[in-house]
Design a protein around this motif. Structure first.
Motif, PDB file in Angstrom:
ATOM      1  N   MET A 259      15.060  -8.119   2.650  1.00  0.00           N
ATOM      2  CA  MET A 259      15.109  -6.690   2.344  1.00  0.00           C
ATOM      3  C   MET A 259      14.147  -6.344   1.216  1.00  0.00           C
ATOM      4  O   MET A 259      13.474  -5.304   1.258  1.00  0.00           O
ATOM      5  N   ALA A 260      14.070  -7.243   0.253  1.00  0.00           N
ATOM      6  CA  ALA A 260      13.131  -6.996  -0.853  1.00  0.00           C
ATOM      7  C   ALA A 260      11.700  -6.974  -0.337  1.00  0.00           C
ATOM      8  O   ALA A 260      10.897  -6.112  -0.718  1.00  0.00           O
ATOM      9  N   SER A 261      11.385  -7.905   0.587  1.00  0.00           N
ATOM     10  CA  SER A 261       9.994  -7.924   1.059  1.00  0.00           C
ATOM     11  C   SER A 261       9.704  -6.712   1.942  1.00  0.00           C
ATOM     12  O   SER A 261       8.583  -6.190   1.932  1.00  0.00           O
ATOM     13  N   ILE A 262      10.711  -6.222   2.679  1.00  0.00           N
ATOM     14  CA  ILE A 262      10.508  -4.978   3.451  1.00  0.00           C
ATOM     15  C   ILE A 262      10.200  -3.826   2.496  1.00  0.00           C
ATOM     16  O   ILE A 262       9.263  -3.052   2.714  1.00  0.00           O
ATOM     17  N   THR A 263      10.983  -3.749   1.413  1.00  0.00           N
ATOM     18  CA  THR A 263      10.796  -2.651   0.454  1.00  0.00           C
ATOM     19  C   THR A 263       9.401  -2.672  -0.157  1.00  0.00           C
ATOM     20  O   THR A 263       8.730  -1.641  -0.223  1.00  0.00           O
ATOM     21  N   VAL A 264       8.976  -3.869  -0.557  1.00  0.00           N
ATOM     22  CA  VAL A 264       7.641  -3.972  -1.165  1.00  0.00           C
ATOM     23  C   VAL A 264       6.558  -3.565  -0.167  1.00  0.00           C
ATOM     24  O   VAL A 264       5.663  -2.765  -0.477  1.00  0.00           O
ATOM     25  N   LEU A 265       6.668  -4.093   1.067  1.00  0.00           N
ATOM     26  CA  LEU A 265       5.673  -3.763   2.096  1.00  0.00           C
ATOM     27  C   LEU A 265       5.661  -2.274   2.396  1.00  0.00           C
ATOM     28  O   LEU A 265       4.615  -1.660   2.580  1.00  0.00           O
ATOM     29  N   LEU A 266       6.856  -1.671   2.450  1.00  0.00           N
ATOM     30  CA  LEU A 266       6.974  -0.265   2.823  1.00  0.00           C
ATOM     31  C   LEU A 266       6.367   0.638   1.749  1.00  0.00           C
ATOM     32  O   LEU A 266       5.565   1.517   2.052  1.00  0.00           O
ATOM     33  N   ILE A 267       6.722   0.382   0.498  1.00  0.00           N
ATOM     34  CA  ILE A 267       6.206   1.234  -0.579  1.00  0.00           C
ATOM     35  C   ILE A 267       4.691   1.069  -0.703  1.00  0.00           C
ATOM     36  O   ILE A 267       3.942   2.044  -0.771  1.00  0.00           O
ATOM     37  N   GLY A 268       4.248  -0.191  -0.627  1.00  0.00           N
ATOM     38  CA  GLY A 268       2.800  -0.435  -0.658  1.00  0.00           C
ATOM     39  C   GLY A 268       2.114   0.252   0.505  1.00  0.00           C
ATOM     40  O   GLY A 268       1.058   0.870   0.347  1.00  0.00           O
ATOM     41  N   GLY A 269       2.730   0.162   1.678  1.00  0.00           N
ATOM     42  CA  GLY A 269       2.167   0.776   2.888  1.00  0.00           C
ATOM     43  C   GLY A 269       2.050   2.277   2.746  1.00  0.00           C
ATOM     44  O   GLY A 269       1.046   2.873   3.143  1.00  0.00           O
ATOM     45  N   LEU A 270       3.083   2.886   2.160  1.00  0.00           N
ATOM     46  CA  LEU A 270       3.053   4.344   1.983  1.00  0.00           C
ATOM     47  C   LEU A 270       1.904   4.762   1.075  1.00  0.00           C
ATOM     48  O   LEU A 270       1.188   5.720   1.354  1.00  0.00           O
ATOM     49  N   PHE A 271       1.687   4.021  -0.005  1.00  0.00           N
ATOM     50  CA  PHE A 271       0.589   4.351  -0.920  1.00  0.00           C
ATOM     51  C   PHE A 271      -0.765   4.115  -0.255  1.00  0.00           C
ATOM     52  O   PHE A 271      -1.670   4.931  -0.363  1.00  0.00           O
ATOM     53  N   TYR A 272      -0.871   2.999   0.440  1.00  0.00           N
ATOM     54  CA  TYR A 272      -2.136   2.684   1.101  1.00  0.00           C
ATOM     55  C   TYR A 272      -2.471   3.738   2.153  1.00  0.00           C
ATOM     56  O   TYR A 272      -3.593   4.228   2.243  1.00  0.00           O
ATOM     57  N   PHE A 273      -1.448   4.096   2.916  1.00  0.00           N
ATOM     58  CA  PHE A 273      -1.626   5.092   3.974  1.00  0.00           C
ATOM     59  C   PHE A 273      -2.109   6.411   3.379  1.00  0.00           C
ATOM     60  O   PHE A 273      -3.040   7.035   3.865  1.00  0.00           O
ATOM     61  N   ARG A 274      -1.457   6.815   2.283  1.00  0.00           N
ATOM     62  CA  ARG A 274      -1.790   8.065   1.620  1.00  0.00           C
ATOM     63  C   ARG A 274      -3.234   8.054   1.123  1.00  0.00           C
ATOM     64  O   ARG A 274      -3.954   9.038   1.204  1.00  0.00           O
ATOM     65  N   ARG A 275      -3.640   6.902   0.628  1.00  0.00           N
ATOM     66  CA  ARG A 275      -4.993   6.794   0.096  1.00  0.00           C
ATOM     67  C   ARG A 275      -6.030   6.902   1.203  1.00  0.00           C
ATOM     68  O   ARG A 275      -7.080   7.518   1.044  1.00  0.00           O
ATOM     69  N   MET A 276      -5.708   6.298   2.349  1.00  0.00           N
ATOM     70  CA  MET A 276      -6.663   6.292   3.447  1.00  0.00           C
ATOM     71  C   MET A 276      -6.625   7.592   4.248  1.00  0.00           C
ATOM     72  O   MET A 276      -7.585   7.948   4.912  1.00  0.00           O
ATOM     73  N   GLU A 277      -5.512   8.291   4.167  1.00  0.00           N
ATOM     74  CA  GLU A 277      -5.246   9.476   4.983  1.00  0.00           C
ATOM     75  C   GLU A 277      -6.383  10.497   4.969  1.00  0.00           C
ATOM     76  O   GLU A 277      -6.754  11.049   5.988  1.00  0.00           O
ATOM     77  N   LYS A 278      -6.951  10.729   3.786  1.00  0.00           N
ATOM     78  CA  LYS A 278      -7.956  11.778   3.661  1.00  0.00           C
ATOM     79  C   LYS A 278      -9.229  11.487   4.438  1.00  0.00           C
ATOM     80  O   LYS A 278      -9.996  12.386   4.728  1.00  0.00           O
ATOM     81  N   THR A 279      -9.435  10.231   4.779  1.00  0.00           N
ATOM     82  CA  THR A 279     -10.661   9.902   5.505  1.00  0.00           C
ATOM     83  C   THR A 279     -10.431   9.765   7.011  1.00  0.00           C
ATOM     84  O   THR A 279     -11.381   9.582   7.757  1.00  0.00           O
ATOM     85  N   PHE A 280      -9.167   9.856   7.429  1.00  0.00           N
ATOM     86  CA  PHE A 280      -8.868   9.635   8.856  1.00  0.00           C
ATOM     87  C   PHE A 280      -9.708  10.521   9.774  1.00  0.00           C
ATOM     88  O   PHE A 280     -10.309  10.054  10.731  1.00  0.00           O
ATOM     89  N   ALA A 281      -9.736  11.841   9.454  1.00  0.00           N
ATOM     90  CA  ALA A 281     -10.427  12.773  10.357  1.00  0.00           C
ATOM     91  C   ALA A 281     -11.922  12.474  10.427  1.00  0.00           C
ATOM     92  O   ALA A 281     -12.557  12.729  11.440  1.00  0.00           O
ATOM     93  N   ASP A 282     -12.485  11.921   9.362  1.00  0.00           N
ATOM     94  CA  ASP A 282     -13.916  11.635   9.366  1.00  0.00           C
ATOM     95  C   ASP A 282     -14.250  10.304  10.025  1.00  0.00           C
ATOM     96  O   ASP A 282     -15.339  10.117  10.543  1.00  0.00           O
ATOM     97  N   LEU A 283     -13.282   9.376   9.988  1.00  0.00           N
ATOM     98  CA  LEU A 283     -13.590   8.021  10.450  1.00  0.00           C
ATOM     99  C   LEU A 283     -13.081   7.706  11.844  1.00  0.00           C
ATOM    100  O   LEU A 283     -13.646   6.884  12.534  1.00  0.00           O
ATOM    101  N   VAL A 284     -12.008   8.356  12.243  1.00  0.00           N
ATOM    102  CA  VAL A 284     -11.307   7.921  13.465  1.00  0.00           C
ATOM    103  C   VAL A 284     -12.186   8.069  14.700  1.00  0.00           C
ATOM    104  O   VAL A 284     -13.020   8.961  14.755  1.00  0.00           O
TER     105      VAL A 284
END
Lengths: 284, 432
Positions: A259-284
């Motif tokens: 459960m701890a590793s899920i939490t770490v992966l999830l929170i990290g994933g949310l931040f990473y996703f948010r960071r990459m999100e702004k470039t999605f429309a330009d890169l996809v």
């Protein structure tokens, strides 16, 4: 893009948005996501509706896959003499297979979801998080069908029903978040690096063997191997799910670590996703 | 900024272009990651700069304000930055610099039928598309019948849209879009699709939206539509605002920019000029008859078109004349006109004629030159020696904004009166 005030899309009140470049790491805007909950549901429903269109066997596919896996594992177990903790092998394997299938399908779907939704991403605004989440929700349908089949198998093998079965939603939720956590990382990477698409199938395959699906976690004895096993987010989930459905021993610390590793992966994933999100429309 | 709906300040958007694929492969990124510490120490140069990657500003320092209830047309050549601007306004992509302050809900139509799924029925797609455009479920349910009536596909509502004709598909898609009621509507060239009938309906609907006092941003290459729907316009060129203000003058400057340059052709020396040894063309110039009417020399459908020809006459014994064929851009000869035939002394001559205004339809035209000897023999001819563009630059009262059919388009006066009245009381209805 940061917003000064956020209102539901249907609200009549003054609504003001400030669009400007974002710098650095930002937390996920959960209010915005909540405002788009209807879109989330409707996209999940769309995928569910079209999932088995133009197939001959239709929803039977949701049963066939874990069923075949069960047969293969049972035969393997017969040769390898694997301990199934006093549970008939087919029941033991079917149980592990369906929760694993939920994770594997949800992970694969969500990882490919952004690239598959190019047409939406380049034409309209909505929180991009809606896409991988709805892909994971879609996978729940197959799981529900397979679960019904599981109860049939339980009855056929005259296995008892347990009070722990009431905790089923908890383990489904854990599998859900484990898949989403990994899916967030992979879907965002997939937008930029199409290599991810090729990595996913064999990553899932290898992951199956390092997760106690074919064998119980108890058969792993060496301490360092047990630590490795526990760090795998799916170990606790699969073990816990078998405890819940079959009454195998309570996974205890394994579950906590997973459960701890899920939490770490999830929170990290949310931040990473948010960071990459702004470039999605330009890169996809 | 109480009455300002959109305030754009110093907006810029940079895109990367270059030899590289639009997306990186993992290998490139991993090597980038591995060499990052070395680059930081200045031991390695950045591999990307070595590959000659260049950046390109799709928008550069764009600022403007749009008031509430204003309908603004955004015009410019392809690649001027119009679509990028709409994408930023729609929050699809992020600006590189600058900011936009928006008051009110934005609904954007960069495409009709976004998210339509071929396997789903018309009904399911209406709900799906509505949700994607930001409508609440209740809102869609309330307007459902209206949308279906607008789309004219009632009978096929429960058929998967993959079996629809493309016309039906477009109608259904637009029906949903047309019922989007945001405070600010952002529309890209979505109306440039479908047949004339469909366009008419769409533009009519757009006109209604603009009249309801919503703020509308409208990108189009159809100047008649922009002129009719919008009060103001912003012209972009190379990512910058190059003109803004009331719609008519902005459109005129855009058209002047777009008009072909060979309305005035001339040759300095007789030796390279087109013609025969007896007669050579010095200059052909095509101008609107009434210059200085604020049209910047544009040829509108209303303006008479004056064609001036200067030529060198070098053989007094030859009896020659010039004939022009006027062709439209479909290659149809609209008319033929010839000068009087005569023997002329050596020297330079001017010849001129004027095509009446209110005659030609909008579009491109070419002049074909013929030099005729003894009123019978063509001794020289040259296709498309000069060309010009006739534009339609007035707003229309009708809903249809496309080009009317026909080689010529003179405004004709219609008289209509009830058949049983003896003709005493006539309703006069002029229809330019």
């Amino acid at each position: 893009m940061s917003q000064t005030v956020t209102m539901p899309p249907s609200s009549q009140t003054e609504y003001e948005v400030l669009l400007r470049p974002r710098k650095g790491w930002q937390p996920i805007d959960l209010i915005d996501l909540w405002n788009y909950r209807e879109l989330l549901i409707i996209l999940a429903l769309r995928d569910i509706k079209v999932r088995y269109k133009q197939t001959v066997l239709g929803a039977a596919w949701a049963i066939i896959q874990p069923f075949v896996q069960m047969i293969v594992f049972t035969m393997l177990a017969g040769m390898g003499n694997i301990d199934t903790q006093g549970i008939p092998a087919p029941v033991f394997y079917f149980c592990g297979s369906i929760i694993w299938m939920l994770f594997a399908t949800a992970l694969t779907n969500s990882s490919n979801s952004l690239v598959g939704s190019q047409n939406l991403i380049t034409k309209i605004y909505f929180p991009r998080l809606v896409i991988p989440i709805s892909a994971v929700i879609t996978s729940l349908l197959d799981f529900a069908i397979a679960l019904a089949m599981f109860f049939v198998i339980v009855l056929v093998y005259r296995q008892p029903l347990h009070w722990q079965m009431l905790s089923l939603p908890i383990f489904v939720a854990l599998a859900f978040f484990a898949a989403l956590a990994v899916g967030l990382w992979l879907s965002a990477m997939n937008v930029e690096f199409r290599d991810v698409r090729y990595i996913i199938p064999f990553m899932v395959q290898i992951w199956l063997f390092i997760t106690p699906v074919i064998y119980p976690a108890a058969s792993v004895i060496k301490p360092w191997k047990r630590i490795m096993l526990a760090c795998n987010p799916m170990t606790g989930v699969v073990e816990g799910f078998r405890w819940c459905m079959l009454g195998t021993p309570w996974p205890g610390r394994l579950l906590v670590v997973s459960m701890a590793s899920i939490t770490v992966l999830l929170i990290g994933g949310l931040f990473y996703f948010r960071r990459m999100e702004k470039t999605f429309a330009d890169l996809v | 900024m109480s009455d300002i709906a959109i305030k754009v300040e110093g907006l810029s958007k940079q895109y990367r272009i270059g030899k590289r694929a639009p997306y990186k492969t993992l290998r490139e990124s991993l090597t980038g990651l591995a060499t990052a510490p070395l680059r930081h120490l200045g031991l390695l140069t950045h591999p990307e700069s070595a590959e000659g990657e260049t950046s390109f500003w799709a928008l550069k320092d764009v600022s403007f304000e749009i008031k509430k209830g204003e309908a603004v047309g955004i015009i410019g050549r392809n690649g001027a930055g119009k679509s990028t601007l709409l994408k930023i306004l729609s929050r699809i992509t992020e600006p590189t610099e600058g900011q936009i302050r928006i008051k009110g809900r934005v609904g954007s139509l960069l495409e009709v039928g976004t998210g339509f799924h071929p396997e789903l029925t018309g009904r399911e797609n209406v709900y799906l598309n509505g949700a994607i455009l930001g409508m609440a479920r209740g809102e869609i349910a309330k307007k459902f019948d209206e949308m279906v009536a607008f789309s004219e596909v009632e009978k096929f509502l429960d058929t998967p849209v993959k079996h629809y004709s493309s016309g039906m598909y477009m109608r259904l898609a637009f029906a949903v879009a047309a019922h989007l009621e945001p405070e600010i509507l952002v529309v890209d060239e979505v109306l440039a699709v479908g047949d004339a009938q469909f366009q008419k309906k769409c533009l009519g609907k757009m006109g209604d939206v603009a009249k309801q006092g919503r703020t509308v941003l409208f990108v189009s290459h159809n100047m008649t539509a922009v002129q009719t729907l919008c009060q103001n316009a912003i012209m972009l060129a190379k990512g910058q605002v190059c003109n803004q203000g009331p719609v008519a003058p902005v459109i005129r400057s855009y058209m002047a920019d777009m008009a072909p340059r060979d309305r005035d052709v001339n040759w300095a020396k007789p030796d390279d000029a087109p013609g025969t040894s007896a007669l050579r063309i010095k200059r052909i110039s095509i101008t609107p008859e009434e210059a200085g009417d604020g049209n910047h020399g544009l040829l509108t459908m209303q303006s008479p078109v004056r064609v001036d020809t200067e030529f060198w006459s070098r053989e007094p014994k030859a009896k020659l004349h010039i004939t022009y064929h006027l062709l439209n851009d479909q290659g149809i000869t609209v008319l033929t006109s010839g000068s009087p035939s005569a023997k002329r002394e050596n020297g330079t001559y001017c010849a001129t004629f004027t095509l009446p205004g209110n005659l030609l339809n909008s579009g491109g035209y070419f002049l074909k030159l013929l030099i005729v000897e003894d009123e019978s023999r063509v001794v020289f001819q040259r296709d498309a020696i000069a060309s010009f563009e006739v534009i339609e630059a007035t707003a229309r009262e009708k809903a249809y904004m496309g080009r009317e059919l026909g080689v010529v388009q003179p405004p004709l006066v219609w008289n209509i009166w009830p058949a049983n009245v003896s003709g005493q009381v006539r309703e006069r209805n002029s229809q330019p």
